[in-house]
Design a protein around this motif. Structure first.
Motif, mmCIF file in Angstrom:
data_model
loop_
_atom_site.group_PDB
_atom_site.id
_atom_site.type_symbol
_atom_site.label_atom_id
_atom_site.label_comp_id
_atom_site.label_asym_id
_atom_site.label_seq_id
_atom_site.Cartn_x
_atom_site.Cartn_y
_atom_site.Cartn_z
ATOM 1 N N ALA A 28 34.158 29.569 45.089
ATOM 2 C CA ALA A 28 34.961 28.549 45.750
ATOM 3 C C ALA A 28 34.977 27.230 44.990
ATOM 4 C CB ALA A 28 34.439 28.313 47.170
ATOM 5 N N ALA A 29 34.090 27.079 44.021
ATOM 6 C CA ALA A 29 34.071 25.863 43.205
ATOM 7 C C ALA A 29 34.999 25.960 41.999
ATOM 8 C CB ALA A 29 32.643 25.570 42.737
ATOM 9 N N THR A 30 35.689 27.101 41.867
ATOM 10 C CA THR A 30 36.622 27.281 40.759
ATOM 11 C C THR A 30 38.050 27.310 41.293
ATOM 12 O OG1 THR A 30 36.587 29.715 40.883
ATOM 13 C CG2 THR A 30 34.900 28.643 39.522
ATOM 14 N N PRO A 31 39.024 26.858 40.507
ATOM 15 C CA PRO A 31 40.403 26.793 41.002
ATOM 16 C C PRO A 31 41.050 28.157 41.219
ATOM 17 C CG PRO A 31 40.302 26.169 38.687
ATOM 18 C CD PRO A 31 38.893 26.266 39.159
ATOM 19 N N VAL A 32 40.547 29.224 40.581
ATOM 20 C CA VAL A 32 41.174 30.534 40.759
ATOM 21 C C VAL A 32 40.918 31.105 42.147
ATOM 22 C CG1 VAL A 32 41.159 31.122 38.306
ATOM 23 C CG2 VAL A 32 39.163 31.679 39.717
ATOM 24 N N PHE A 33 39.901 30.580 42.840
ATOM 25 C CA PHE A 33 39.558 31.071 44.177
ATOM 26 C C PHE A 33 40.661 30.758 45.177
ATOM 27 C CE2 PHE A 33 37.780 30.398 48.406
ATOM 28 C CZ PHE A 33 36.960 31.498 48.587
ATOM 29 N N HIS A 34 41.311 29.634 45.022
ATOM 30 C CA HIS A 34 42.199 29.098 46.051
ATOM 31 C C HIS A 34 43.652 29.513 45.847
ATOM 32 C CE1 HIS A 34 38.845 26.624 47.410
ATOM 33 N NE2 HIS A 34 38.602 26.423 46.124
ATOM 34 N N ARG A 35 43.851 30.701 45.306
ATOM 35 C CA ARG A 35 45.193 31.226 45.066
ATOM 36 C C ARG A 35 45.233 32.687 45.447
ATOM 37 N NH1 ARG A 35 48.337 28.601 40.264
ATOM 38 N NH2 ARG A 35 49.516 30.488 40.619
ATOM 39 N N THR A 36 46.417 33.215 45.607
ATOM 40 C CA THR A 36 46.592 34.652 45.783
ATOM 41 C C THR A 36 47.316 35.205 44.565
ATOM 42 O OG1 THR A 36 48.675 34.321 46.970
ATOM 43 C CG2 THR A 36 46.657 34.500 48.295
ATOM 44 N N TYR A 37 47.124 36.483 44.299
ATOM 45 C CA TYR A 37 47.712 37.123 43.126
ATOM 46 C C TYR A 37 48.248 38.487 43.527
ATOM 47 C CZ TYR A 37 44.444 33.727 41.144
ATOM 48 O OH TYR A 37 43.743 32.584 40.871
ATOM 49 N N GLU A 38 49.184 38.976 42.752
ATOM 50 C CA GLU A 38 49.703 40.324 42.961
ATOM 51 C C GLU A 38 49.169 41.228 41.859
ATOM 52 O OE1 GLU A 38 53.964 42.723 43.370
ATOM 53 O OE2 GLU A 38 53.893 40.533 43.507
ATOM 54 N N ASP A 39 48.591 42.341 42.259
ATOM 55 C CA ASP A 39 48.015 43.300 41.312
ATOM 56 C C ASP A 39 49.146 44.187 40.780
ATOM 57 O OD1 ASP A 39 46.357 44.882 39.829
ATOM 58 O OD2 ASP A 39 45.086 45.530 41.491
ATOM 59 N N ARG A 40 49.794 43.731 39.715
ATOM 60 C CA ARG A 40 51.002 44.387 39.222
ATOM 61 C C ARG A 40 50.668 45.503 38.231
ATOM 62 N NH1 ARG A 40 55.345 41.047 40.315
ATOM 63 N NH2 ARG A 40 54.809 38.899 40.874
ATOM 64 N N PRO A 41 51.201 46.696 38.442
ATOM 65 C CA PRO A 41 51.012 47.767 37.455
ATOM 66 C C PRO A 41 51.887 47.535 36.233
ATOM 67 C CG PRO A 41 52.455 48.516 39.201
ATOM 68 C CD PRO A 41 51.994 47.141 39.605
ATOM 69 N N SER A 42 51.511 48.115 35.116
ATOM 70 C CA SER A 42 52.292 47.984 33.888
ATOM 71 C C SER A 42 52.160 49.255 33.068
ATOM 72 C CB SER A 42 51.808 46.790 33.063
ATOM 73 O OG SER A 42 52.470 46.744 31.817
ATOM 74 N N ALA A 43 53.234 49.600 32.368
ATOM 75 C CA ALA A 43 53.209 50.789 31.521
ATOM 76 C C ALA A 43 52.536 50.521 30.179
ATOM 77 C CB ALA A 43 54.630 51.305 31.287
ATOM 78 N N THR A 44 52.376 49.251 29.826
ATOM 79 C CA THR A 44 51.632 48.887 28.618
ATOM 80 C C THR A 44 50.357 48.212 29.080
ATOM 81 O OG1 THR A 44 53.632 48.662 27.284
ATOM 82 C CG2 THR A 44 51.668 47.545 26.487
ATOM 83 N N ALA A 45 49.232 48.933 28.972
ATOM 84 C CA ALA A 45 48.002 48.461 29.619
ATOM 85 C C ALA A 45 46.810 49.254 29.106
ATOM 86 C CB ALA A 45 48.122 48.625 31.140
ATOM 87 N N TYR A 46 45.625 48.780 29.483
ATOM 88 C CA TYR A 46 44.380 49.516 29.280
ATOM 89 C C TYR A 46 44.010 50.155 30.613
ATOM 90 C CZ TYR A 46 44.136 46.544 25.141
ATOM 91 O OH TYR A 46 44.426 45.903 23.971
ATOM 92 N N VAL A 47 43.806 51.474 30.603
ATOM 93 C CA VAL A 47 43.543 52.180 31.860
ATOM 94 C C VAL A 47 42.362 53.141 31.682
ATOM 95 C CG1 VAL A 47 45.968 52.061 32.551
ATOM 96 C CG2 VAL A 47 45.139 54.079 31.352
ATOM 97 N N HIS A 48 41.735 53.456 32.802
ATOM 98 C CA HIS A 48 40.729 54.517 32.824
ATOM 99 C C HIS A 48 41.431 55.828 33.164
ATOM 100 C CE1 HIS A 48 37.411 51.429 33.455
ATOM 101 N NE2 HIS A 48 36.961 52.198 32.498
ATOM 102 N N HIS A 49 41.357 56.792 32.276
ATOM 103 C CA HIS A 49 41.889 58.106 32.579
ATOM 104 C C HIS A 49 40.853 58.918 33.342
ATOM 105 C CE1 HIS A 49 45.316 58.339 29.372
ATOM 106 N NE2 HIS A 49 45.653 57.663 30.446
ATOM 107 N N ALA A 50 41.331 59.959 33.997
ATOM 108 C CA ALA A 50 40.443 60.840 34.742
ATOM 109 C C ALA A 50 39.355 61.372 33.817
ATOM 110 C CB ALA A 50 41.244 61.998 35.342
ATOM 111 N N GLY A 51 38.117 61.332 34.289
ATOM 112 C CA GLY A 51 36.986 61.833 33.513
ATOM 113 C C GLY A 51 36.245 60.781 32.735
ATOM 114 N N ALA A 52 36.827 59.587 32.566
ATOM 115 C CA ALA A 52 36.182 58.551 31.748
ATOM 116 C C ALA A 52 34.847 58.119 32.338
ATOM 117 C CB ALA A 52 37.106 57.344 31.602
ATOM 118 N N GLN A 53 34.799 57.941 33.632
ATOM 119 C CA GLN A 53 33.560 57.489 34.256
ATOM 120 C C GLN A 53 32.490 58.568 34.230
ATOM 121 O OE1 GLN A 53 35.407 56.321 37.920
ATOM 122 N NE2 GLN A 53 35.703 54.207 37.252
ATOM 123 N N GLU A 54 32.912 59.835 34.365
ATOM 124 C CA GLU A 54 31.945 60.928 34.275
ATOM 125 C C GLU A 54 31.379 61.050 32.869
ATOM 126 O OE1 GLU A 54 34.416 61.396 37.794
ATOM 127 O OE2 GLU A 54 34.916 61.100 35.660
#
Length: 379
Positions: free
Chosen positions: A345-371
């Motif tokens: 709450a002491a940082t300015p990013v706390f006091h805003r809302t954001y939209e979690d937008r998907p993108s086709a150009t991105a870094y993603v976890h594929h199935a099995g990565a965590q295992e």
């Protein structure tokens, strides 16, 4: 960064390829009209089922993927990402060698440089190579009881799997470097010892209590290089593409060293500070957490190693938002990751809302990565 499946139809690949090629030409006007390049891509897709990015497209795509990373607060400098093109490499040993070279170059004597190394992509007739570890640098976690772990408890399953498959283990300290597990094309996963000269480590000392902390031998490595995420650019998947920025202090002081399923150091720090730990209402955890984070920032500064603090990085993120919006680009963000894990709450990013937008150009976890990061099915 959600977990995604790798399979995509030809129509979907073309749709994503067309979107990216048009984006590339729009943001690089000197590349000219995109129609000729789109015709080339379409013909290559029809002939081979995939297409190859030009070196410039690869660089821009990797940078845009960082720009689109909804969980990253440090995107202001997305356009400075250094891209190491190693797409010709498919063998585990070559990939491991280049990963260690990546660490040396990114470390840069302590002036950490955002860097990505891109290896061979998936192809219709075979998957690309894989790096099993979550990060290029990880510390082992030893222990024969579920509640007693020497080292990083998060890495205990991978450590156990490596010991079963021939790794002799380290010296048994809390900060033994784990080997890098790499799976080349058409090959089984293999492990490679991490060279000591590839990893810069920072001793952690408290600015006011140096002598009290000296016997702990606390330390942390300088470069956070994520290695089990897939870089996706315009329908092409690069499953081995380790990348790094630099640390924000809270990643180390409020998570890696403090989380109860990691190093769980808050009780020990509180004892060193002489705090009463019998009641949560004394806020001993909060006080210990702040002092541990002070120690991390002080130690990196003293060692001359790049690190950001969460207040500065929050302001930089808002600058990133303003800059992107001025260019007509919408910025996606995951609030739960953007807000720092201490003093939110002491940082300015706390006091805003954001939209979690998907993108086709991105870094993603594929199935099995965590295992894989836990060493499951390591053979």
């Amino acid at each position: 960064m959600e977990i995604l499946q790798q399979n995509a139809s030809a129509a979907q690949v073309w749709e994503e390829a067309e979107e990216f090629i048009r984006l590339f030409h729009r943001e690089n006007p000197e590349a000219g009209d995109p129609r000729a390049r789109l015709a080339e891509v379409r013909a290559e897709l029809a002939d081979t089922g995939t297409y190859r990015h030009t070196p410039r497209e690869l660089v821009h795509g990797a940078r845009v993927a960082w720009r689109n990373s909804n969980r990253c607060i440090g995107r202001l400098y997305w356009n400075s990402l250094r891209v190491r093109d190693r797409r010709t490499l498919t063998e585990a040993e070559d990939i491991a060698d280049e990963c260690f070279a990546h660490l040396r170059e990114a470390t840069n004597g302590g002036r950490v440089r955002p860097t990505i190394t891109v290896f061979a992509p998936d192809a219709p007739d075979r998957p690309g190579p894989l790096i099993w570890n979550e990060q290029l640098v990880r510390y082992a976690g030893y222990g024969d009881h579920h509640s007693i772990t020497v080292g990083d408890a998060r890495n205990a399953p991978l450590t156990e799997a490596l010991l079963r498959h021939g790794w002799a283990g380290g010296a048994g300290t809390p900060f033994d470097l784990l080997p890098l597990v790499v799976q080349g094309v058409d090959d089984k996963p293999r492990w490679f010892d991490t060279p000591v000269d590839a990893v810069l480590e920072v001793p952690i000392r408290h600015p006011d209590r140096r002598d009290d902390w000296g016997d702990w031998d606390l330390r942390w490595h300088a470069v956070p290089a994520i290695s089990n995420m897939c870089l996706e650019i315009g329908g092409v998947h690069y499953p081995a593409a380790p990348f790094n920025g630099w640390y924000m202090g809270t990643e180390i002081g409020a998570r890696n060293l403090a989380d109860t399923d990691r190093y769980n150091l808050l009780p020990a720090v509180a004892r060193r500070l002489g705090l009463a730990t019998t009641s949560d209402r004394s806020l001993w955890k909060d006080r210990a957490l702040v002092e541990l984070n002070r120690a991390v920032l002080h130690s990196f500064d003293e060692a001359g190693v790049t690190i950001a603090d969460h207040h500065t990085e929050s302001r930089r993120f808002l600058s990133h938002l303003e800059r992107e919006e001025s260019k007509g680009r919408e910025v996606g963000a995951d609030w739960s990751w953007i807000v720092p894990p201490i003093s939110g709450a002491a940082t300015p990013v706390f006091h805003r809302t954001y939209e979690d937008r998907p993108s086709a150009t991105a870094y993603v976890h594929h199935a099995g990565a965590q295992e894989r990061a836990r060493g499951e099915d390591l053979v």
